[in-house]
Design an enzyme around this catalytic site. Structure first.
Site, PDB file in Angstrom:
ATOM      1  CG  ASP A  10       2.802  10.084   6.255  1.00 46.59           C
ATOM      2  OD1 ASP A  10       2.894   8.830   6.367  1.00 46.59           O
ATOM      3  OD2 ASP A  10       1.478  10.511   6.276  1.00 46.59           O
ATOM      4  CG  ASP A  12      -0.136   6.673   1.797  1.00 47.66           C
ATOM      5  OD1 ASP A  12       0.065   6.850   0.582  1.00 47.66           O
ATOM      6  OD2 ASP A  12       0.018   5.802   2.529  1.00 47.66           O
ATOM      7  N   GLY A  47      -2.490   6.666   8.709  1.00 47.68           N
ATOM      8  CA  GLY A  47      -0.942   6.151   9.410  1.00 47.68           C
ATOM      9  C   GLY A  47      -1.228   4.796   9.938  1.00 47.68           C
ATOM     10  NE  ARG A  50      -1.888  -3.674   2.612  1.00 49.03           N
ATOM     11  CZ  ARG A  50      -0.979  -4.342   1.891  1.00 49.03           C
ATOM     12  NH1 ARG A  50      -0.936  -5.601   1.547  1.00 49.03           N
ATOM     13  NH2 ARG A  50       0.024  -3.590   1.521  1.00 49.03           N
ATOM     14  CB  SER A 119       2.271   2.822   2.796  1.00 51.44           C
ATOM     15  OG  SER A 119       2.036   2.021   1.332  1.00 51.44           O
ATOM     16  NE  ARG A 120       4.666  -5.056   4.995  1.00 54.18           N
ATOM     17  CZ  ARG A 120       4.196  -4.965   6.078  1.00 54.18           C
ATOM     18  NH1 ARG A 120       2.979  -4.089   6.273  1.00 54.18           N
ATOM     19  NH2 ARG A 120       4.901  -5.049   7.031  1.00 54.18           N
ATOM     20  CG  ASN A 121       1.005  -0.512  -1.926  1.00 54.41           C
ATOM     21  OD1 ASN A 121       1.136  -1.322  -2.776  1.00 54.41           O
ATOM     22  ND2 ASN A 121       0.100  -0.643  -0.949  1.00 54.41           N
ATOM     23  CG  ASP A 173      -1.651  12.737   6.541  1.00 54.47           C
ATOM     24  OD1 ASP A 173      -0.820  11.882   6.746  1.00 54.47           O
ATOM     25  OD2 ASP A 173      -2.886  12.360   5.922  1.00 54.47           O
TER      26      ASP A 173
END
Ligand code: BG6
Ligand code: MG
Length: 224
Positions: A10, A12, A47, A50, A119-121, A173
């Site tokens: 993962d 973030d 997780g 958005r 995440s798309r980022n 996480d």
């Protein structure tokens, strides 16, 4: 005894502390519309995609009926703009301590590395962190049917890397992340407190404590 072939990380909260910025950006946005939530509730957003995160916040604050879908999309977009502003200066210094050494060691052992983030980022963050060269594959969430806790993200990584799920380890996480790894049939490494990492096969209190030898030892016992 089976050998470990891949690790799906993962992003973030596992490789870098961007989960804090997700928290700050959501807080900033929802404060503007007159609502608030705390760090404890924020655990339920880790997780989570958005739009689903925004839905959860609105439900938590009893405001789910006050916005049209179009307004929700606009507000979630605004949160993302705030988030991007917060992380625009991200550099390799923002990696958790020990991440580069861990990725290098996996490479030396010919263990493939994937990023399984919702995440798309993620691609931009990985670039900023300067770890692209270590990564074999980044899961493209737009091609995934269901987010975590469904196993899709992790299964997609193992399919593309052409390894069996049981030959993979997932590192997470988030509670939904551990559920997703287990649903995929992989060995789960949890980063966080024991109560939040329920179901993980091995738990480390923080990403900086991740220890490859201990992980491999536990993984080999799990494979037997
Ligand atoms: C996850 C984060 O990695 O990505 C969530 O834990 C976040 O907090 C999700 O909502 C989606 O991220 P993004 O960058 O596409 O808004
Ligand atoms: Mg995370």
């Amino acid at each position: 005894m089976g050998k470990l072939k891949a690790v799906v990380f993962d992003l973030d909260g596992v490789l870098t502390e961007t989960s804090e910025y997700h928290y700050f950006a959501w807080k900033k946005l929802v404060n503007e519309i007159g609502i608030d939530f705390d760090r404890e509730f924020n655990e339920n957003l880790k997780g989570v995609s958005r739009m689903e995160s925004f839905e959860r916040i609105l439900i938590h604050c009893g405001k789910q009926k006050e916005y049209t879908q179009e307004e929700k999309i606009k507000l979630a977009h605004k949160k993302n703009e705030m988030y991007k502003e917060m992380i625009k200066g991200i550099t390799p210094n923002d990696l958790f301590k020990g991440v580069v050494e861990l990725l290098e060691e996996l490479g030396r052992r010919n263990i493939k590395i994937a990023i399984g983030s919702v995440s798309r980022n993620a691609p931009g963050i990985i670039k900023g962190l300067g770890i692209e060269k270590y990564i074999d594959y980044i899961v493209d969430v737009d091609k995934i049917k269901q987010g975590k806790p469904a196993p899709d993200i992790f299964l997609n990584a193992s399919e593309v890397l052409m390894v069996k799920p049981e030959e993979c380890i997932g590192v997470e996480d988030a509670e939904v992340g551990i559920e997703a790894i287990k649903a995929a049939g992989m060995f789960a490494v949890g980063v966080g407190t024991e109560d939040k990492m329920y179901g993980a096969d091995i738990i480390f209190a923080s990403p900086e404590g991740l220890n490859l030898d201990r992980i491999l030892e536990a993984y080999e016992l799990w494979r037997k």
